[in-house]
Design a protein around this motif. Structure first.
Motif, PDB file in Angstrom:
ATOM      1  N   VAL A 278      -2.717  15.940  -8.579  1.00 17.95           N
ATOM      2  CA  VAL A 278      -2.658  15.594 -10.000  1.00 17.95           C
ATOM      3  C   VAL A 278      -4.074  15.553 -10.564  1.00 17.95           C
ATOM      4  N   GLY A 279      -4.253  16.073 -11.767  1.00 18.77           N
ATOM      5  CA  GLY A 279      -5.526  15.936 -12.462  1.00 18.77           C
ATOM      6  C   GLY A 279      -6.359  17.201 -12.511  1.00 18.77           C
ATOM      7  N   LEU A 280      -5.949  18.251 -11.788  1.00 15.82           N
ATOM      8  CA  LEU A 280      -6.697  19.502 -11.876  1.00 15.82           C
ATOM      9  C   LEU A 280      -6.566  20.038 -13.294  1.00 15.82           C
TER      10      LEU A 280
ATOM     11  N   ALA B 277      -6.275  13.382  -7.974  1.00 17.08           N
ATOM     12  CA  ALA B 277      -5.636  12.668  -6.868  1.00 17.08           C
ATOM     13  C   ALA B 277      -4.899  13.687  -6.008  1.00 17.08           C
ATOM     14  N   ILE B 278      -5.150  13.619  -4.700  1.00 21.33           N
ATOM     15  CA  ILE B 278      -4.551  14.560  -3.755  1.00 21.33           C
ATOM     16  C   ILE B 278      -3.777  13.739  -2.730  1.00 21.33           C
ATOM     17  N   ASP B 279      -2.464  13.978  -2.644  1.00 26.00           N
ATOM     18  CA  ASP B 279      -1.583  13.181  -1.798  1.00 26.00           C
ATOM     19  C   ASP B 279      -1.253  13.931  -0.506  1.00 26.00           C
ATOM     20  N   PHE B 280      -1.731  13.392   0.609  1.00 32.85           N
ATOM     21  CA  PHE B 280      -1.383  13.919   1.929  1.00 32.85           C
ATOM     22  C   PHE B 280      -0.423  12.959   2.638  1.00 32.85           C
ATOM     23  N   VAL B 281       0.363  12.184   1.909  1.00 32.16           N
ATOM     24  CA  VAL B 281       1.324  11.186   2.359  1.00 32.16           C
ATOM     25  C   VAL B 281       0.631   9.977   2.997  1.00 32.16           C
ATOM     26  N   ASP B 282       0.089  10.132   4.210  1.00 27.04           N
ATOM     27  CA  ASP B 282      -0.592   9.015   4.875  1.00 27.04           C
ATOM     28  C   ASP B 282      -1.966   8.746   4.282  1.00 27.04           C
ATOM     29  N   VAL B 283      -2.546   9.782   3.659  1.00 25.04           N
ATOM     30  CA  VAL B 283      -3.892   9.668   3.096  1.00 25.04           C
ATOM     31  C   VAL B 283      -3.860  10.134   1.640  1.00 25.04           C
ATOM     32  N   MET B 284      -4.391   9.298   0.774  1.00 26.86           N
ATOM     33  CA  MET B 284      -4.485   9.608  -0.654  1.00 26.86           C
ATOM     34  C   MET B 284      -5.963   9.805  -0.976  1.00 26.86           C
ATOM     35  N   VAL B 285      -6.308  10.944  -1.582  1.00 28.92           N
ATOM     36  CA  VAL B 285      -7.697  11.248  -1.905  1.00 28.92           C
ATOM     37  C   VAL B 285      -7.894  11.130  -3.415  1.00 28.92           C
ATOM     38  N   HIS B 286      -8.994  10.494  -3.799  1.00 28.53           N
ATOM     39  CA  HIS B 286      -9.330  10.338  -5.213  1.00 28.53           C
ATOM     40  C   HIS B 286     -10.731  10.896  -5.429  1.00 28.53           C
TER      41      HIS B 286
ATOM     42  N   ALA C 242       0.838  -1.202   0.000  1.00 28.93           N
ATOM     43  CA  ALA C 242       0.000   0.000   0.000  1.00 28.93           C
ATOM     44  C   ALA C 242       0.871   1.250   0.000  1.00 28.93           C
ATOM     45  N   ILE C 243       0.447   2.261  -0.756  1.00 26.40           N
ATOM     46  CA  ILE C 243       1.233   3.489  -0.879  1.00 26.40           C
ATOM     47  C   ILE C 243       0.808   4.549   0.131  1.00 26.40           C
ATOM     48  N   ALA C 244      -0.221   4.247   0.932  1.00 23.24           N
ATOM     49  CA  ALA C 244      -0.706   5.174   1.958  1.00 23.24           C
ATOM     50  C   ALA C 244      -1.423   4.347   3.022  1.00 23.24           C
ATOM     51  N   ASN C 245      -1.737   4.972   4.153  1.00 25.44           N
ATOM     52  CA  ASN C 245      -2.500   4.276   5.193  1.00 25.44           C
ATOM     53  C   ASN C 245      -3.991   4.227   4.866  1.00 25.44           C
TER      54      ASN C 245
END
Length: 119
Positions: free
Chosen positions: A73-75, A82-91, A34-37
């Protein structure tokens, strides 16, 4: 409550403020590779709404937790942001893109929590 769980809740709040729907939180703790928690997955009905949801997430997290994403990424296209907060990845997806990529089932070992849509 851990900082990461507070981040997930704050992200969810940002999504709900712009009427993002079908929110799923995937708990990836203990999942090999997994790339995030956590993944937070949601959808909007138009590219304009996708952009508004993404901006709301960033603004809500910045105001409440004083954090910023490390990468977005993707705006611009606003079909899948996709929004990367390191521990949390938002799609944030358009419905057809979400169906195509099917992230919820890609991580079959993750514990999925489906949040009810707000009216």
């Amino acid at each position: 409550m851990t900082e990461t769980k507070r981040l997930v809740e704050t992200i969810t709040k940002g999504i709900q403020e712009k009427k993002g729907s079908k929110i799923v939180v995937a708990d990836l703790n203990g999942v090999d590779g997994a790339i995030a928690n956590y993944f937070v997955i949601c959808q909007g009905n138009s590219p304009t709404q996708i952009e508004a949801i993404a901006e709301s997430i960033g603004e809500t997290v910045r105001k409440e937790l004083k954090e910023k994403p490390t990468h977005v990424v993707g705006l611009g296209l606003n079909q899948w942001v996709a929004i990367d907060f390191v521990d949390v990845m938002v799609h944030v997806f358009l419905p057809e893109m979400r169906t195509f990529y099917d992230l919820e089932h890609l991580w079959a070992d993750a514990k999925l929590t489906h949040l009810p849509d707000l009216d």
